[in-house]
Design a protein around this motif. Structure first.
Motif, mmCIF file in Angstrom:
data_model
loop_
_atom_site.group_PDB
_atom_site.id
_atom_site.type_symbol
_atom_site.label_atom_id
_atom_site.label_comp_id
_atom_site.label_asym_id
_atom_site.label_seq_id
_atom_site.Cartn_x
_atom_site.Cartn_y
_atom_site.Cartn_z
ATOM 1 N N GLY A 131 0.827 -1.105 -0.003
ATOM 2 C CA GLY A 131 -0.270 0.170 0.094
ATOM 3 C C GLY A 131 0.734 1.425 -0.034
ATOM 4 N N ALA A 132 2.309 1.347 0.258
ATOM 5 C CA ALA A 132 2.946 2.312 0.289
ATOM 6 C C ALA A 132 3.211 3.106 -1.187
ATOM 7 C CB ALA A 132 4.341 1.935 0.612
ATOM 8 N N GLU A 133 3.131 4.276 -1.245
ATOM 9 C CA GLU A 133 3.358 4.990 -2.442
ATOM 10 C C GLU A 133 4.767 5.616 -2.671
ATOM 11 O OE1 GLU A 133 0.095 7.725 -2.858
ATOM 12 O OE2 GLU A 133 -1.464 6.344 -2.548
ATOM 13 N N ARG A 134 5.354 5.865 -1.585
ATOM 14 C CA ARG A 134 6.649 6.659 -1.487
ATOM 15 C C ARG A 134 7.749 5.702 -0.996
ATOM 16 N NH1 ARG A 134 2.555 9.857 -0.078
ATOM 17 N NH2 ARG A 134 3.318 9.854 2.141
ATOM 18 N N GLU A 156 8.709 -6.766 -2.012
ATOM 19 C CA GLU A 156 9.866 -5.836 -2.096
ATOM 20 C C GLU A 156 9.875 -5.270 -3.497
ATOM 21 O OE1 GLU A 156 13.292 -5.945 0.190
ATOM 22 O OE2 GLU A 156 12.521 -6.996 1.769
ATOM 23 N N GLU A 157 9.801 -6.626 -4.399
ATOM 24 C CA GLU A 157 10.154 -6.302 -5.811
ATOM 25 C C GLU A 157 8.790 -5.654 -6.607
ATOM 26 O OE1 GLU A 157 10.761 -10.227 -7.286
ATOM 27 O OE2 GLU A 157 12.904 -10.397 -6.501
ATOM 28 N N GLN A 158 7.650 -6.122 -6.141
ATOM 29 C CA GLN A 158 6.432 -5.350 -6.362
ATOM 30 C C GLN A 158 6.599 -3.982 -6.240
ATOM 31 O OE1 GLN A 158 2.708 -7.544 -5.658
ATOM 32 N NE2 GLN A 158 3.978 -9.209 -5.269
ATOM 33 N N GLY A 163 7.956 2.197 -7.984
ATOM 34 C CA GLY A 163 8.699 3.197 -7.628
ATOM 35 C C GLY A 163 8.927 3.427 -5.950
ATOM 36 N N VAL A 164 8.565 2.652 -5.227
ATOM 37 C CA VAL A 164 8.711 2.902 -3.776
ATOM 38 C C VAL A 164 10.118 2.717 -3.259
ATOM 39 C CG1 VAL A 164 7.921 2.023 -1.648
ATOM 40 C CG2 VAL A 164 6.351 1.945 -3.443
ATOM 41 N N ALA A 165 10.733 3.652 -2.549
ATOM 42 C CA ALA A 165 12.067 3.468 -2.004
ATOM 43 C C ALA A 165 12.139 2.656 -0.820
ATOM 44 C CB ALA A 165 12.488 4.952 -1.913
ATOM 45 N N TYR A 166 13.067 2.241 -0.649
ATOM 46 C CA TYR A 166 13.250 1.163 0.637
ATOM 47 C C TYR A 166 14.524 1.799 1.303
ATOM 48 C CZ TYR A 166 9.913 -2.341 0.394
ATOM 49 O OH TYR A 166 8.525 -3.084 0.402
ATOM 50 N N VAL A 189 20.752 -4.591 -5.450
ATOM 51 C CA VAL A 189 20.630 -4.451 -6.834
ATOM 52 C C VAL A 189 19.309 -4.072 -7.091
ATOM 53 C CG1 VAL A 189 20.159 -5.993 -8.960
ATOM 54 C CG2 VAL A 189 21.982 -6.296 -7.258
ATOM 55 N N ARG A 190 18.146 -4.066 -6.563
ATOM 56 C CA ARG A 190 16.904 -3.536 -6.561
ATOM 57 C C ARG A 190 16.763 -1.919 -6.618
ATOM 58 N NH1 ARG A 190 14.531 -7.938 -4.010
ATOM 59 N NH2 ARG A 190 14.664 -6.828 -2.128
ATOM 60 N N GLY A 191 17.805 -1.434 -5.804
ATOM 61 C CA GLY A 191 18.206 0.102 -5.542
ATOM 62 C C GLY A 191 17.834 0.453 -4.178
ATOM 63 N N GLU A 192 17.684 -0.569 -3.354
ATOM 64 C CA GLU A 192 17.231 -0.175 -1.912
ATOM 65 C C GLU A 192 18.590 0.142 -1.189
ATOM 66 O OE1 GLU A 192 15.602 -3.461 0.287
ATOM 67 O OE2 GLU A 192 14.056 -3.955 -1.393
ATOM 68 N N ARG A 193 18.266 1.169 -0.188
ATOM 69 C CA ARG A 193 19.463 1.739 0.527
ATOM 70 C C ARG A 193 19.386 0.823 1.973
ATOM 71 N NH1 ARG A 193 18.200 7.760 1.204
ATOM 72 N NH2 ARG A 193 20.270 7.683 2.334
ATOM 73 N N VAL A 194 20.556 0.168 2.092
ATOM 74 C CA VAL A 194 20.722 -0.816 3.026
ATOM 75 C C VAL A 194 22.004 -0.402 4.077
ATOM 76 C CG1 VAL A 194 21.019 -3.396 3.919
ATOM 77 C CG2 VAL A 194 19.884 -2.652 1.751
ATOM 78 N N ARG A 195 21.689 -0.561 5.353
ATOM 79 C CA ARG A 195 22.713 -0.093 6.468
ATOM 80 C C ARG A 195 22.609 -1.202 7.505
ATOM 81 N NH1 ARG A 195 23.095 6.502 7.321
ATOM 82 N NH2 ARG A 195 23.331 7.033 5.354
#
Length: 328
Positions: A131-134, A156-158, A163-166, A189-195
């Protein structure tokens, strides 16, 4: 592939077979599908109702496939219209909800909800992300209550496709799990920012800074979670996430396209080793997960120290940040 337009696996197989044959008797199609004739007959009648198949007027008992471009296009258009109507209804309901909350004041019971049971918790967890948009912010424990990182990958892929950022903070122990490095690499690789941090106080997911979910129970008991709507409690959870995010170490792995080797700059493997060491992993753990020899890891660390002109690993971490090899 055609489940989105209302066909189950058997119905899709029957339609595909009918398209390949052009036309077929019920018995012949049943034989091709290795299904009983009555079941095949029911499937064909369903396809007929969907406009995907028709009875032959020239030969009774023979079925012909409707042209896919026309028949499937009509079904897709109908699905789009139904989705548009559902979106409009959801928007109207959301407006009514906000108007009621603003007019009467939201009760405490409206700001939080308790979800009980593994299935219900997992469903709500995925629902919040879808349900997230951003943006979705999350704290990931090495001991998930219900849904593991691998099980959450399709969700997460969906979300990423939309265009949802993680932004995700994972515990150091996650990297020590059998699939930990692979899951983290896939996320990057999906573009998520991971720490990475030593330990997260709790698992947590926050969608669009308006809805959060946090577990209520520990492992070994019936799973339960608290869903928190916009409130002071949600603001506290957001503050908790941001504080942990600021103090965590960004994860960088070779699969994300690390810089290639150049003069005075570590190569991709060196950056992977450095990132994992800064995340708190031992030389042996790094060697295992990167499928390198222990001596290779130690040799590369020594080379990094020489490149940075330092004599201790503590100094190496500082110089890595100062030189832009890693980000804080």
């Amino acid at each position: 592939m055609l489940g989105a337009i209302g066909l189950d696996e058997g119905q899709e197989s029957a339609y595909r077979a009918l398209v390949a044959l052009g036309a077929a008797e019920t018995a012949d199609l049943a034989h091709r599908l290795t299904l009983p004739v009555p079941q095949t007959e029911r499937t064909l009648r369903h396809l007929e109702r969907q406009g995907l198949a028709a009875r032959s007027s020239a030969r009774p008992g023979r079925w012909v496939a409707a042209p896919p471009g026309v028949a499937l296009g009509a079904l897709l258009n109908r699905q789009r219209q139904e989705l548009e109507q559902a979106e409009l209804a959801a928007e109207l309901l959301a407006r009514e909800y906000r108007a009621e909350a603003e007019g009467a004041g939201a009760a405490v019971s409206d700001l939080v909800e308790v979800v009980t049971g593994a299935g219900a918790v997992a469903h709500r967890f995925h629902q919040i992300q879808l349900g997230a948009e951003r943006e979705v912010c999350a704290l990931a424990s090495a001991r998930p209550l219900v849904v593991s990182g691998m099980e959450n990958e399709p969700t997460e892929e969906q979300a990423a496709v939309r265009g949802v950022a993680y932004r995700v903070v994972i515990e150091r122990d996650v990297l020590g799990l059998p699939t930990g490095i692979r899951e983290a690499s896939t996320a990057l690789v999906r573009g998520e920012r991971v720490r990475v941090t030593g330990r997260v106080p709790t698992s947590l997911v926050i969608a669009d800074r308006t809805l959060a979910m946090v577990p209520l129970t520990a492992r070994g008991t019936e799973p339960a979670a608290l869903v928190v709507h916009a409130s002071g409690l949600l603001d506290s959870l957001l503050g908790l996430f941001e504080a942990i995010w600021r103090e965590s170490v960004p994860l960088r792995l070779g699969a994300t396209g690390a810089p290639e080797e150049s003069d005075g700059f570590p190569d991709a493997t060196d950056l992977e080793i450095l990132t994992l060491l800064l995340a708190g992993m031992t030389d042996a753990s790094v060697a295992k997960h990167l499928e390198l020899g222990l001596r290779t890891v130690q040799r590369r660390v020594k080379g990094l120290m020489e490149l940075a002109g330092v004599t201790t690993r503590l100094q190496l971490g500082w110089h890595a940040y100062e030189r832009g090899w890693v980000a804080r």
